[in-house]
Design a protein around this motif. Structure first.
Motif, short mmCIF file in Angstrom:
data_model
loop_
_atom_site.label_atom_id
_atom_site.label_comp_id
_atom_site.label_asym_id
_atom_site.label_seq_id
_atom_site.Cartn_x
_atom_site.Cartn_y
_atom_site.Cartn_z
N ALA A 195 48.22 39.60 32.55
CA ALA A 195 48.72 40.83 31.75
C ALA A 195 47.43 41.65 31.17
O ALA A 195 47.95 42.87 31.05
N GLY A 196 46.22 41.15 31.00
CA GLY A 196 45.35 42.04 30.22
C GLY A 196 45.32 42.09 28.89
O GLY A 196 44.48 42.88 28.23
N PHE A 197 45.93 41.05 28.06
CA PHE A 197 45.75 40.74 26.71
C PHE A 197 44.67 39.99 26.26
O PHE A 197 44.46 40.19 25.11
N GLU A 198 44.09 39.30 27.47
CA GLU A 198 42.96 38.43 26.96
C GLU A 198 41.91 38.87 28.08
O GLU A 198 42.18 39.14 29.43
N THR A 199 40.60 38.76 28.08
CA THR A 199 39.73 38.93 28.99
C THR A 199 38.97 37.64 29.51
O THR A 199 38.76 36.76 28.55
N PRO A 200 38.82 37.50 30.80
CA PRO A 200 38.36 36.23 31.08
C PRO A 200 36.72 36.18 30.69
O PRO A 200 35.93 37.09 30.52
N THR A 201 36.35 34.78 30.28
CA THR A 201 34.79 34.50 30.01
C THR A 201 34.09 34.66 31.30
O THR A 201 33.08 35.07 30.97
N ARG A 202 34.79 34.23 32.15
CA ARG A 202 34.19 34.14 33.49
C ARG A 202 35.04 34.23 34.52
O ARG A 202 36.37 33.96 34.36
N GLY A 203 34.68 34.69 35.90
CA GLY A 203 35.67 34.90 36.84
C GLY A 203 36.12 36.34 37.17
O GLY A 203 35.92 37.01 36.10
N ARG A 204 37.07 36.41 38.02
CA ARG A 204 37.58 37.69 38.36
C ARG A 204 39.13 37.36 38.71
O ARG A 204 39.42 36.59 39.10
#
Length: 356
Positions: free
Chosen positions: A52-61
């Protein structure tokens, strides 16, 4: 073959020392009903929030239609998230709640009216358009929240425990309603749930997570009939387990010394600690003729479910009683009581063997 609308590539999410999502890779198809399933704390909601975009991945896409949206803010993604609480505006009518998103986008009034009327018809809310949320039932509120999420025509609709606030009967009705809506609007649905039965009913495919890791992703039938490991086997539906040692010729030597027939998977070698598993509905009560697996036991409890009767049978194969599902018709023809001695049997093809 449907094309992939969403690709999750090696995504991890850490909160300080805690790894909530651990190197998860998934491809989700266009117009698919996809379920993220697992116990509390497995990472499914964190993964949904990253989509949803409320968290950003630490790693990956995270790729949406081939474009990397891993760091794109929620309001710039063609994705909508429907919360379990529904979050309806209490002072607005059903029509006003549904039209709110289009009004915020500055759409022409005629377009708004047309699209709201269409969505009211699709969600069968036409007769409730002028009511306020406090005049609606739980199922009606859920449909309003769905209509509000769908009217913006997102590429992907994310649903976080969408039926969690409903009672059992209404949940069953709304599962069918969700499937109908998803088919009619042709949008990819991704639902997070801890309810195994709900996932089996709703999903075209499902992903099972534990401790942030992806254990299995497949159709409900494959996950149920061919679980990847003992955890998935026990989490999806009900499974009986008998611990022992894998036999080189196939099967498992149980704790009482008897051999449970079944095919060894490649991951399990003879002499290795293993567990044999069988579903309650695959066990035959008082089996006649030749059958690969046979044991006897004592009925220690009965659970009546209306359509069937579940027996708890203490056998020498395991410390925990085996569960056996018997149809109501079978139970009527041969009544059973606690303390009765019974024989159980099942085929080798119905045995699943896992490393232990």
């Amino acid at each position: 073959m449907s094309r992939d609308v969403l690709e999750i590539e090696g995504v991890s999410k850490k909160f300080g020392p805690l790894t909530a999502v651990d190197d998860v890779s998934l491809s989700i198809h266009e117009n698919e009903f996809f379920a993220l399933l697992g116990p509390s704390g497995c990472g499914k909601t964190t993964l949904l929030r990253m989509l949803a975009g409320f968290e950003t991945p630490t790693r990956g896409r995270i790729l949406l239609d081939g474009a990397d949206v891993s760091r794109t803010p929620p309001n710039r993604r063609p994705v909508n998230l429907m919360f379990q609480s529904y979050a309806l505006f209490p002072h607005m009518s059903v029509r006003a709640n549904i039209s709110y998103g289009l009004e915020m986008e500055g759409r022409p009034p005629a377009e708004i009216r047309s699209r709201v009327d269409e969505m009211l018809a699709t969600t069968q809310l036409g007769g409730l358009a002028d009511r306020k949320p406090d005049q609606l039932s739980g199922g009606q509120k859920q449909r309003v929240a769905l209509a509000r999420a769908l009217i913006k025509r997102p590429r992907v609709l994310l649903l976080d425990e969408p039926l969690g606030a409903l009672d059992k009967k209404l949940r069953g009705d709304m599962q069918i309603e969700l499937k109908r809506l998803q088919h009619e609007v042709g949008i990819t649905f991704i639902v997070v749930t801890h309810d195994q039965e709900e996932a089996l009913v709703l999903a075209d495919r499902m992903a099972v997570l534990k401790d942030g890791k992806l254990l299995q992703c497949d159709t409900p039938h494959e996950v149920y009939e061919h679980p990847a490991d003992a955890f998935v086997a026990g989490f999806i539906g009900v499974m009986n387990f008998a611990e022992g040692v894998a036999l080189a010729e196939g099967g498992v030597k149980a704790r009482d010394g008897s051999a449970i027939a079944g095919s060894l998977p490649r991951a399990v070698a003879g002499g290795q600690a293993a567990v044999a598993a069988v579903r309650p509905e695959r066990i035959v009560l008082f089996p006649a003729g030749e059958i690969a697996n046979r044991t006897s036991g004592t009925v220690v409890a009965l659970a009546y479910h209306g359509l069937d009767l579940q027996l708890h049978v203490q056998t020498p194969l395991a410390n925990k009683p085996f569960l056996v599902r018997v149809t109501a018709d079978t139970a009527d023809r041969r009544p059973l009581a606690v303390g009765d001695q019974v024989e159980l049997g099942w085929s080798a093809a119905d045995t699943r063997i896992f490393s232990n």
